[in-house]
Design a protein around this motif. Structure first.
Motif, PDB file in Angstrom:
ATOM      1  N   GLY A   1       0.832  -1.190   0.000  1.00 40.09           N
ATOM      2  CA  GLY A   1       0.000   0.000   0.000  1.00 40.09           C
ATOM      3  C   GLY A   1       0.867   1.239   0.000  1.00 40.09           C
ATOM      4  N   SER A   2       0.524   2.217  -0.836  1.00 41.95           N
ATOM      5  CA  SER A   2       1.355   3.406  -0.989  1.00 41.95           C
ATOM      6  C   SER A   2       0.609   4.679  -0.621  1.00 41.95           C
ATOM      7  CB  SER A   2       1.874   3.508  -2.428  1.00 41.95           C
ATOM      8  OG  SER A   2       0.789   3.528  -3.358  1.00 41.95           O
TER       9      SER A   2
ATOM     10  N   ILE B   1       8.212  -0.961  -0.463  1.00 42.66           N
ATOM     11  CA  ILE B   1       6.842  -0.490  -0.628  1.00 42.66           C
ATOM     12  C   ILE B   1       6.269  -1.138  -1.884  1.00 42.66           C
ATOM     13  CG2 ILE B   1       5.364   1.509  -1.040  1.00 42.66           C
ATOM     14  CD1 ILE B   1       7.334   3.175   0.557  1.00 42.66           C
TER      15      ILE B   1
ATOM     16  N   LYS C   1       3.237  -1.298  -4.427  1.00 40.84           N
ATOM     17  CA  LYS C   1       2.098  -0.545  -4.934  1.00 40.84           C
ATOM     18  C   LYS C   1       1.161  -1.478  -5.711  1.00 40.84           C
ATOM     19  CE  LYS C   1       4.489   2.494  -7.304  1.00 40.84           C
ATOM     20  NZ  LYS C   1       4.770   3.740  -8.067  1.00 40.84           N
ATOM     21  N   ARG C   2      -0.076  -1.042  -5.862  1.00 45.63           N
ATOM     22  CA  ARG C   2      -1.039  -1.854  -6.610  1.00 45.63           C
ATOM     23  C   ARG C   2      -0.607  -2.015  -8.063  1.00 45.63           C
ATOM     24  NH1 ARG C   2      -5.799  -4.016  -5.930  1.00 45.63           N
ATOM     25  NH2 ARG C   2      -5.935  -3.184  -3.819  1.00 45.63           N
TER      26      ARG C   2
ATOM     27  N   SER D   1       0.355   3.581  -9.696  1.00 44.35           N
ATOM     28  CA  SER D   1      -0.224   4.043  -8.435  1.00 44.35           C
ATOM     29  C   SER D   1       0.536   5.263  -7.938  1.00 44.35           C
ATOM     30  CB  SER D   1      -0.161   2.931  -7.381  1.00 44.35           C
ATOM     31  OG  SER D   1      -0.944   1.830  -7.764  1.00 44.35           O
TER      32      SER D   1
ATOM     33  N   SER E   1       2.535   7.719  -5.768  1.00 44.16           N
ATOM     34  CA  SER E   1       3.380   7.774  -4.575  1.00 44.16           C
ATOM     35  C   SER E   1       4.685   8.422  -4.981  1.00 44.16           C
ATOM     36  CB  SER E   1       3.642   6.385  -3.983  1.00 44.16           C
ATOM     37  OG  SER E   1       4.424   5.603  -4.844  1.00 44.16           O
TER      38      SER E   1
ATOM     39  N   TYR F   1      11.007  -0.298  -4.217  1.00 42.46           N
ATOM     40  CA  TYR F   1       9.628  -0.224  -4.686  1.00 42.46           C
ATOM     41  C   TYR F   1       9.307  -1.431  -5.572  1.00 42.46           C
ATOM     42  CZ  TYR F   1       9.224   4.508  -2.902  1.00 42.46           C
ATOM     43  OH  TYR F   1       9.165   5.599  -2.067  1.00 42.46           O
TER      44      TYR F   1
ATOM     45  N   VAL G   1       5.586  -3.757  -7.310  1.00 42.20           N
ATOM     46  CA  VAL G   1       4.154  -3.765  -7.599  1.00 42.20           C
ATOM     47  C   VAL G   1       3.554  -5.077  -7.116  1.00 42.20           C
ATOM     48  CG1 VAL G   1       4.374  -2.218  -9.569  1.00 42.20           C
ATOM     49  CG2 VAL G   1       4.505  -4.680  -9.927  1.00 42.20           C
TER      50      VAL G   1
END
Length: 206
Positions: free
Chosen positions: A8-9, A29, A31-32, A36, A38, A46, A48
């Motif tokens: 979740g970001s 982190i 992300k979807r 997304s 951020s 990072y 996904v």
């Protein structure tokens, strides 16, 4: 060194990433999707949704309604992980009630879905994001209440919180997550009504 994966970001995910960074933990982190929103920050990894989780601790910084889709990707990977549930399952269409079962909690329901060996800790849901990012609540260090059933998982979460300069308070077994969710619900409602500030919130005084 502790490592933490945050799925979740959004604002809470970013705030907990700040907590982890202050604690000296490695941060991933997830992300979807690549698009997304951020802000990328140097030093953070990072990925996904679907990428391998690299953290020993995994924070679900998404609405609880997204948990089933998260588990489609990661259920097996969460075996032997400490999974931190930060959700407050509020009916945001009415701001009038919790959506978790009357005799349970989001955290307890999540624990039923995870594979053997994983440990759920309810934490950070009674904290507003600004108090986590700053590490202070008004003029005092931020207090993080948490609940869980496994000593090793609680020790790991306590170490993260305290290394970030905050106060960790163990409120008991995972059954106490129901009360934590009620507290989170009340605090969010009060902030939304302007009764409290998003930069402060509930705290414990020694």
């Amino acid at each position: 060194m502790t490592t933490i994966s945050i799925i979740g970001s959004g604002k809470m995910g970013a705030a907990i990433a700040e907590v982890a960074d202050r604690a000296g933990a490695g941060v991933q982190i997830v992300k979807r999707s690549a698009t997304s929103p951020s802000a990328a920050r140097p030093g953070f990894e990072y990925g996904v949704l679907g990428d391998e989780l690299t953290g020993d601790l995994v924070v679900l910084a998404v609405p609880s309604v997204a948990y089933p889709s998260i588990l489609e990707h990661y259920r097996d990977q969460l075996s032997k992980k400490v999974v931190i549930d930060i959700s407050n399952p509020i009916d945001f269409s009415t701001y009038d009630e919790l959506k978790s079962p009357a005799d349970s909690s989001t955290a307890a329901e999540l624990a039923k879905l995870l594979p053997e060996g994983s440990s759920v800790v309810k934490a950070f849901n009674v904290n507003l994001g600004d108090t986590l990012a700053s590490g202070t609540n008004g003029t005092t260090p931020t207090t993080v209440l948490f609940a869980g059933d496994y000593a090793d998982a609680k020790i790991a979460v306590t170490s993260l919180i305290e290394a970030a300069g905050m106060r960790a308070v163990d409120v008991g077994p995972l059954t106490r997550a129901r009360e934590l969710e009620a507290m989170g619900f009340l605090q969010i409602i009060m902030a939304a009504l302007g009764k409290t500030s998003y930069e402060t919130g509930f705290t414990l005084l020694k």
